[in-house]
Design an enzyme around this catalytic site. Sequence first.
Site, PDB file in Angstrom:
ATOM      1  N   LYS A  88       0.820   4.041  -2.934  1.00 42.37           N
ATOM      2  CA  LYS A  88       0.417   5.413  -2.651  1.00 42.37           C
ATOM      3  C   LYS A  88       1.557   6.403  -2.861  1.00 42.37           C
ATOM      4  O   LYS A  88       1.321   7.578  -3.166  1.00 42.37           O
ATOM      5  CB  LYS A  88      -0.140   5.516  -1.225  1.00 42.37           C
ATOM      6  N   TYR A 123       0.829  -1.207   0.000  1.00 40.91           N
ATOM      7  CA  TYR A 123       0.000   0.000   0.000  1.00 40.91           C
ATOM      8  C   TYR A 123       0.866   1.261   0.000  1.00 40.91           C
ATOM      9  O   TYR A 123       0.599   2.221  -0.738  1.00 40.91           O
ATOM     10  CB  TYR A 123      -0.912  -0.030   1.221  1.00 40.91           C
TER      11      TYR A 123
END
Length: 275
Positions: free
Chosen positions: A170, A166
Amino acid sequence: MGTLDGKVALVSGSGRGIGREIALKLAFEGAKVVVNDLDAGPAKETLAAIDSGGGQAVSCIGSVTDEGFAERFVQTAVDEFGGLDIIVNNAGYTWDSVVQKMTDEQWDAILDVHLKAPFRILRAAQPVISGLAKQAKENGEPVPCRKVVNISSLAGTGGNAGQANYSAAKAGIIGLTKAMAKEWGRYNVTVNAVAFGMIKTRLTDAPAGGSTIDIEGKEIKVGVNPNLITAMEQMIPLGRSGTPREAAGAVYLFTLPESDYVSGQTLVCGGGFNL
């Protein structure tokens, strides 16, 4: 009169949570919205809420990671509303694990939904965006400022243990944002990102290990240890988690005419907390 009257917006992952609030905010400010969700039920609920508030919206159901979805998403805006002015790349989820236990499937799934899918949507939108800009110039009209808002996270600006996939995705979306701001400036398009901190959603509200969500047949564990949430909120200057509506407000700032000369930036929406 709404601030976004006459605009057409795509909002991925807008059946629930932050995405739903973004879709509602844009619609109630006058934009015509294409709502997307993996499941038809939540999308219909968002459509009903927009309709009851006097807004206009249609749905485009499906996974943002599916082959051909991006083209279908963009074409829905063109076919139903005749154009495209705002793109919000919001869809996503988390699938956490420490790096030594993280599988290739976990890594690929999160990179696909948070980074590859936005890339595909922007790639599919390019012919429409460039065509509309060219048409305006040929007609001797000013090219309106169009907007892209990509959703990042504090995990992307500072990293987060247990979220290598993640965090990487991101961080990548911030790089994509900066690159697209330089590519699409010639079309009078601003491209910015909003990095969320602790926002109360179904992914964070449930106790850690106590709940799962179904993502295309995969049962993904979600939730955060309540003690961890309490500790994190003590570090937030505003002293609390944010709400989906507040998160949507940060996205809305980048869609306003007042932000027409702001591009390539990442706004942290974290109650004053940053990594």
